[in-house]
Design a protein around this motif. Sequence first.
Motif, short mmCIF file in Angstrom:
data_model
loop_
_atom_site.label_atom_id
_atom_site.label_comp_id
_atom_site.label_asym_id
_atom_site.label_seq_id
_atom_site.Cartn_x
_atom_site.Cartn_y
_atom_site.Cartn_z
N ASP A 343 0.84 -1.20 0.00
CA ASP A 343 0.00 0.00 0.00
C ASP A 343 0.87 1.25 0.00
N HIS A 344 2.03 1.20 0.70
CA HIS A 344 2.96 2.34 0.66
C HIS A 344 3.56 2.49 -0.75
N TYR A 345 3.87 1.38 -1.39
CA TYR A 345 4.41 1.43 -2.75
C TYR A 345 3.40 2.08 -3.69
N GLU A 374 -4.26 -4.73 1.90
CA GLU A 374 -3.25 -4.06 1.06
C GLU A 374 -3.67 -4.06 -0.41
N SER A 375 -4.26 -5.17 -0.87
CA SER A 375 -4.70 -5.24 -2.27
C SER A 375 -5.80 -4.21 -2.53
N CYS A 376 -6.75 -4.10 -1.61
CA CYS A 376 -7.84 -3.14 -1.79
C CYS A 376 -7.31 -1.70 -1.81
N VAL A 377 -6.32 -1.40 -0.97
CA VAL A 377 -5.75 -0.05 -0.96
C VAL A 377 -5.04 0.25 -2.28
N VAL A 378 -4.29 -0.72 -2.79
CA VAL A 378 -3.58 -0.52 -4.06
C VAL A 378 -4.59 -0.26 -5.18
N ARG A 398 -13.76 -1.39 1.46
CA ARG A 398 -13.57 -2.85 1.48
C ARG A 398 -12.34 -3.21 2.31
N ALA A 399 -11.28 -2.42 2.17
CA ALA A 399 -10.07 -2.66 2.98
C ALA A 399 -10.39 -2.54 4.46
N LEU A 400 -11.21 -1.56 4.83
CA LEU A 400 -11.55 -1.34 6.24
C LEU A 400 -12.52 -2.40 6.75
N THR A 401 -13.34 -2.95 5.88
CA THR A 401 -14.20 -4.06 6.28
C THR A 401 -13.36 -5.27 6.64
N LEU A 402 -12.26 -5.47 5.91
CA LEU A 402 -11.35 -6.58 6.20
C LEU A 402 -10.49 -6.31 7.42
N LEU A 407 -4.51 1.71 8.52
CA LEU A 407 -4.28 3.16 8.58
C LEU A 407 -4.33 3.80 7.20
N SER A 408 -3.68 3.19 6.22
CA SER A 408 -3.65 3.78 4.87
C SER A 408 -5.05 3.99 4.33
N ALA A 409 -5.93 3.01 4.56
CA ALA A 409 -7.28 3.11 4.00
C ALA A 409 -8.06 4.27 4.61
N TRP A 410 -7.94 4.47 5.93
CA TRP A 410 -8.65 5.60 6.56
C TRP A 410 -8.15 6.93 6.01
N THR A 411 -6.82 7.08 5.93
CA THR A 411 -6.27 8.36 5.47
C THR A 411 -6.61 8.62 4.01
#
Length: 667
Positions: A343-345, A374-378, A398-402, A407-411
């Motif tokens: 997700d950082h990448y 991480e996949s959902c964030v990407v 979807r990332a937050l449901t999992l 943190l990345s998904a919220w921001t």
Amino acid sequence: MGLTAKDIVQLREQLQVAVVKCSERCLYQSAKWAAELLDSLPTPSPADLLAAKSSPQGPIIHNVFAPNLDPVEAALEAKELSKYLLAKSFFDCKEFDRCAAVFLPESVLAGLLAKGAESASPGGSKGKSTAPAPPEIALPELSQKSLFLALYAKVISGEKRKDEDSEMIMGPQDLGTITNKQLLVVSRFLARWFSERKQENGEFSTNQGFLEYLYGMVLVKEKNDDAALEFLMQSVHLFPWNWGAWLEITNLVSRVEQLNKVAPHLPQNIMSFIFHAHASVNLYQQAQPLAASLNDLLGIFPTSSFLLTCKALLNYHSKDLMGAEQDFSQLLALHPHRLDALDHYSNILYVLNLRPKLAFLAHLCSSIDKFRPESCVVIGNYYSLLSQHEKAVQYFRRALTLDRTCLSAWTLMGHEYVELKNTHAAIESYRRAVDVNRRDYRAWYGLGQTYEVLEMHAYALWYYKKAAGLRPWDGKMWQAVGSCLQKMGQEQDGIKALKRALLADSYYDTSASSFGSVGGIDRMAQMDPEVLLQIANMYDRLGQEEEAKAYMELCMAQEDGGAANAEAGGAGLGDSVAIHGDSPGAGSDGEAEGGERGAGGAEGTGVTVATSKARMWLAKYAMRMEEYETANRLATELCQDGVEVEEAKALIREARSRLELEGVMES
């Protein structure tokens, strides 16, 4: 940091023991971390293996299979083996309540909880006789391994039920107030277990370190940070190879000063060294010794995915986005099926606007496991780059449901709501990000931006200052503070903040400490012309024309790197910088995120809107000072810029008429 062949063999054995011990207790993430580190160690030669053994004759029994050295624990483990195997199989099948019930039936836990509630309640009312207290229920006699497995299963069961009871992400009832109801009984059980094993000198009898880790983790969830830190430090002293305990300590360390205070009390081994490097990266440190420490560790574990990730994140936090992108690219080549930290990448690829690479990464993550956070964030970042903000929000949800602690998904979801002009949802997303990790400067900065859009500048200033406190060397943070102060009418404080932004952007390469005048800034360094123009305008509004003039000249000097006008503060306007039409334009936001600013003599920004505005101000100033030749030349340069051409032509006509009038009068 150099290790002998014998040291490496011993390190290898300790990591093997760590993988087995963590796996036995179902600490799968810690086991995976140790296994990855173990795999990155160079394979020792057979001669080194034999040399490391104290008695090579006879059958070699690996430490992993050696019996427990504590005879009491060894006897209990042998007695409970059948039940332990049953409980572990239930845990592996995600039947957590059944796993816990093998060793700790609900009747036992309910009795302990009721007894704990009675002891915690105040005494009976005055004037009434109280019934005699029931006899205290004895704790079941279990080995530490079985007890840990049962209590850990209760905690995981509570977390699972907490997620099931939670409302839809960002729904009307999603208040983030659902708690893990199993923490109370686990906390009371462990508090009593430790109190019974506490000796007169205050030390505990021989423990394995895992129950200390579990109690520390429970105390963290109960917001009892000081006690949690104490137990977690005991845990890493007893068993330093449990990476989960080190991660909990990392999350409790919120400042560099606190890290330096904790470090001397940690076990002095390679795990402490790895922890210090990881915690420093998490605290956004950029000192050269940190990079050297990571290089030393990579010398021992050359292909470690964890250490390569730390190195990439260090470059990312240092704004070297190209270096971070190369590090992540190398990491992906070495470990093509590893999704951790991708997700950082994707954030880096988004900022660099590398759409083909981000598309490839999204496809890769989706093909490996589309239901990993991480996949959902990407994928969400990819849709955001395509300006499909509704789809991006869908994937972040979807990332937050999992994983509600992603943190990345919220921001990033907050960023998307800002794009969709939904400020209420953006604020809530950023607040939830801060709840997950109070060190996330992006969430604090996002809150400041959102409140600034709402013209609530006092709130925005508070959040910007929080972000600047976490990233004191990031000029973008101080520029936001300065702009907010300017809008609140606090011009002098705003000027100080913007000057600090200039110093921060040059990574404090100047020894000046005075913010009193332009002399406090290193004129040879290339600086942001937008910030210089803002400072100059604020001085102009304060009526300090000399300071305003100096910063306007300094702004204009950035067109060729700042070197041509290094002495602008003391020189006349006639010596101002000439235009370089072939210079590159102003850097984009991506460039501002990515590269370090050059030193004096480096190629400048070329003509920008900011430098043209500075040139216009200087031309008008020259007219007021009756320096008509200078005004004429600056206005002519403005016509070449292609910015504010009509006003520049009017200035040229006025300056020439004044010059002609002066010539007539002299003749």
